[in-house]
Design a protein around this motif. Structure first.
Motif, short mmCIF file in Angstrom:
data_model
loop_
_atom_site.label_atom_id
_atom_site.label_comp_id
_atom_site.label_asym_id
_atom_site.label_seq_id
_atom_site.Cartn_x
_atom_site.Cartn_y
_atom_site.Cartn_z
N ARG A 60 29.95 69.18 43.92
CA ARG A 60 28.69 69.57 44.56
C ARG A 60 28.80 69.42 46.06
N LEU A 61 27.77 69.92 46.76
CA LEU A 61 27.61 69.79 48.21
C LEU A 61 26.25 69.16 48.49
N TRP A 62 26.24 68.08 49.25
CA TRP A 62 24.99 67.43 49.62
C TRP A 62 24.85 67.43 51.14
N PHE A 63 23.59 67.55 51.59
CA PHE A 63 23.27 67.48 53.01
C PHE A 63 22.66 66.12 53.35
N TYR A 64 22.91 65.70 54.61
CA TYR A 64 22.34 64.46 55.13
C TYR A 64 21.81 64.71 56.54
N ALA A 65 20.69 64.06 56.87
CA ALA A 65 20.17 64.13 58.23
C ALA A 65 20.90 63.16 59.14
N GLN A 66 21.39 62.07 58.56
CA GLN A 66 22.10 61.07 59.34
C GLN A 66 23.01 60.26 58.42
N ALA A 77 23.53 75.11 46.31
CA ALA A 77 24.03 75.55 45.01
C ALA A 77 25.39 76.19 45.18
N VAL A 78 26.32 75.85 44.32
CA VAL A 78 27.69 76.35 44.40
C VAL A 78 27.93 77.34 43.27
N PRO A 79 28.96 78.18 43.37
CA PRO A 79 29.25 79.14 42.31
C PRO A 79 29.56 78.44 40.98
N PRO A 80 29.25 79.07 39.85
CA PRO A 80 29.55 78.45 38.55
C PRO A 80 31.01 78.06 38.39
N SER A 81 31.93 78.81 39.02
CA SER A 81 33.35 78.50 38.87
C SER A 81 33.72 77.16 39.48
N VAL A 82 32.92 76.65 40.42
CA VAL A 82 33.21 75.35 41.03
C VAL A 82 33.23 74.25 39.98
N ALA A 83 32.35 74.36 38.98
CA ALA A 83 32.27 73.35 37.93
C ALA A 83 33.50 73.34 37.04
N GLN A 84 34.33 74.37 37.09
CA GLN A 84 35.52 74.46 36.26
C GLN A 84 36.72 73.71 36.85
N GLN A 85 36.57 73.14 38.02
CA GLN A 85 37.67 72.43 38.66
C GLN A 85 38.00 71.13 37.91
N PRO A 86 39.24 70.67 38.00
CA PRO A 86 39.57 69.37 37.42
C PRO A 86 38.75 68.27 38.07
N ALA A 108 30.38 78.15 63.23
CA ALA A 108 29.25 78.09 64.16
C ALA A 108 28.09 78.97 63.71
N ASN A 109 28.37 80.03 62.95
CA ASN A 109 27.31 80.94 62.50
C ASN A 109 26.67 80.53 61.19
N GLY A 110 27.08 79.39 60.63
CA GLY A 110 26.52 78.90 59.38
C GLY A 110 27.35 79.20 58.15
N ASP A 111 28.42 79.99 58.27
CA ASP A 111 29.30 80.24 57.14
C ASP A 111 30.02 78.96 56.75
N LEU A 112 30.47 78.90 55.50
CA LEU A 112 31.28 77.80 54.99
C LEU A 112 32.48 78.38 54.25
N LEU A 113 33.60 77.67 54.32
CA LEU A 113 34.79 78.04 53.56
C LEU A 113 35.26 76.79 52.81
N LEU A 114 35.30 76.89 51.48
CA LEU A 114 35.67 75.77 50.61
C LEU A 114 37.03 76.04 49.97
N PHE A 115 37.82 74.98 49.81
CA PHE A 115 39.12 75.08 49.18
C PHE A 115 39.19 74.09 48.02
N SER A 116 39.67 74.56 46.87
CA SER A 116 39.91 73.69 45.74
C SER A 116 41.32 73.13 45.81
N GLU A 117 41.46 71.86 45.47
CA GLU A 117 42.79 71.25 45.48
C GLU A 117 43.65 71.76 44.33
N ASP A 118 43.08 71.91 43.15
CA ASP A 118 43.91 72.17 41.96
C ASP A 118 43.48 73.36 41.12
N MET A 119 42.34 73.95 41.37
CA MET A 119 41.90 75.05 40.52
C MET A 119 42.59 76.35 40.90
#
Length: 325
Positions: free
Chosen positions: A146-152, A162-171, A183-194
């Motif tokens: 999952r991804l969680w946000f914090y103010a501090q 919310a993440v794609p359903p395939s994220v839950a399939q990771q080891p 800077a524009n708000g995009d995110l890029l996530l990498f799986s270690e093993d999936m």
């Protein structure tokens, strides 16, 4: 997954009543770190100049740092451990702004949206830490992916993405190790093993791009048994990716690669260029955390930190490099 959404909702409700954040002082020791103890004159790795670094040690719960955010001026850093602990370090620095020692250190516990300390490993296994352009902090987790946000740091979680359903399939122990925030708000996530999503690549690792309010599948090339452990975006949209390698016979290795901005698009098989790769006798351990900052002269400094797994046979290293043009 329902519980995560509920916690996020409660956190948003509770954010109107900020909770006091109490930090605990941490006693740390540090030594200057040579790039290559067998060749003290070595100062270059590929396209990187080694500026200096620290071997950092502490007692008790110290160690296990997988995510890193460096102050814009280099005065200190925040690190996140995979045991659910925020670490704040303020540096002693030389005239160039390079860390030469530890001036002070504090720790704070990871909290959920209710403000309660997250103690279960399945929930506090944090792997990446990013400061977003709007000032929020983003933490990625594996096991319960999952991804969680914090103010501090040290405060309650204030939301979730919310993440794609395939994220839950990771080891369990091979999830979202690396997150680059643009800077524009995009995110890029990498799986270690999936493995990459079928139809994009038959050999790469899964990656996901958050763009224009939607998730898109990509692939990160799996080469030489290296695995992505962190990533950071430059102002122009390029991304630098940190990778690690380990076998008992060979030991640890690390690698830094750069993805050009125009190659980061939905459905892409990402094609990076190598910046540097290193192994013993060069200083290396389980390199898991990466962040970037611009120095006063405009050069790009890369901060790389290792996760010692709280293993007495491993070390917490902080290495600082300058990227050559």
């Amino acid at each position: 997954m329902i519980s995560f959404a509920l916690w996020a909702f409660l956190g948003l409700l509770g954010s109107a009543w900020p909770m006091p954040v109490r930090a605990e002082s941490v006693s740390l020791r540090s030594l200057a770190l040579e790039l290559n103890p067998d060749d003290p004159a070595q100062a270059r790795l590929g396209r990187l100049d080694y500026l200096g670094g620290l071997l950092i040690a502490g007692d008790g719960a110290f160690g296990g740092y997988s995510g890193l955010v460096v102050d814009a001026d280099g005065a200190g850093l925040w690190a996140m451990s995979d045991l659910g602990v925020w670490l704040r370090i303020d540096f002693q620095r030389n005239d160039a702004g390079l860390p030469t020692g530890i001036a002070a250190a504090q720790s704070l516990p990871l909290r959920d949206a209710r403000g309660e300390i997250v103690t279960r490993k399945v929930l506090n296994d944090a792997e990446s830490l990013r400061r977003l352009p709007d000032g929020r902090w983003l933490v990625s987790f594996e096991r319960a992916h999952r991804l969680w946000f914090y103010a501090q740091p040290g405060g309650p979680a204030t939301g979730t993405l919310a993440v794609p359903p395939s994220v839950a399939q990771q080891p369990d122990n091979g999830g979202i190790e690396a997150v680059a925030a643009f800077a524009n708000g995009d995110l890029l996530l990498f799986s270690e093993d999936m493995p990459a999503v079928r139809g994009i690549s038959s050999e790469g690792h899964a990656a996901w791009l958050w763009r224009d309010g939607a998730w898109h599948d990509l692939a990160w090339p799996a080469r030489d048994d290296f695995r992505p452990t962190d990533a950071a975006a430059l102002e122009n949209g390029d991304v630098i990716v940190l990778e690690r390698y380990f076998t008992p016979l060979v030991g640890p290795k690390a690698r830094l690669q750069r993805i050009p901005a125009d190659a980061i698009r939905p459905g892409a098989i990402l094609q990076p260029e190598l910046l540097a790769e290193w192994a013993r006798p060069v200083s290396v351990d389980n390199m898991e955390a990466l962040d970037l900052r611009r120095a006063a002269d405009g050069s790009l400094w890369l901060y790389v930190m290792s996760d010692d797994n709280q293993n007495p046979l491993q070390r917490t290293l902080l290495m600082v490099f300058r990227l050559m043009p």
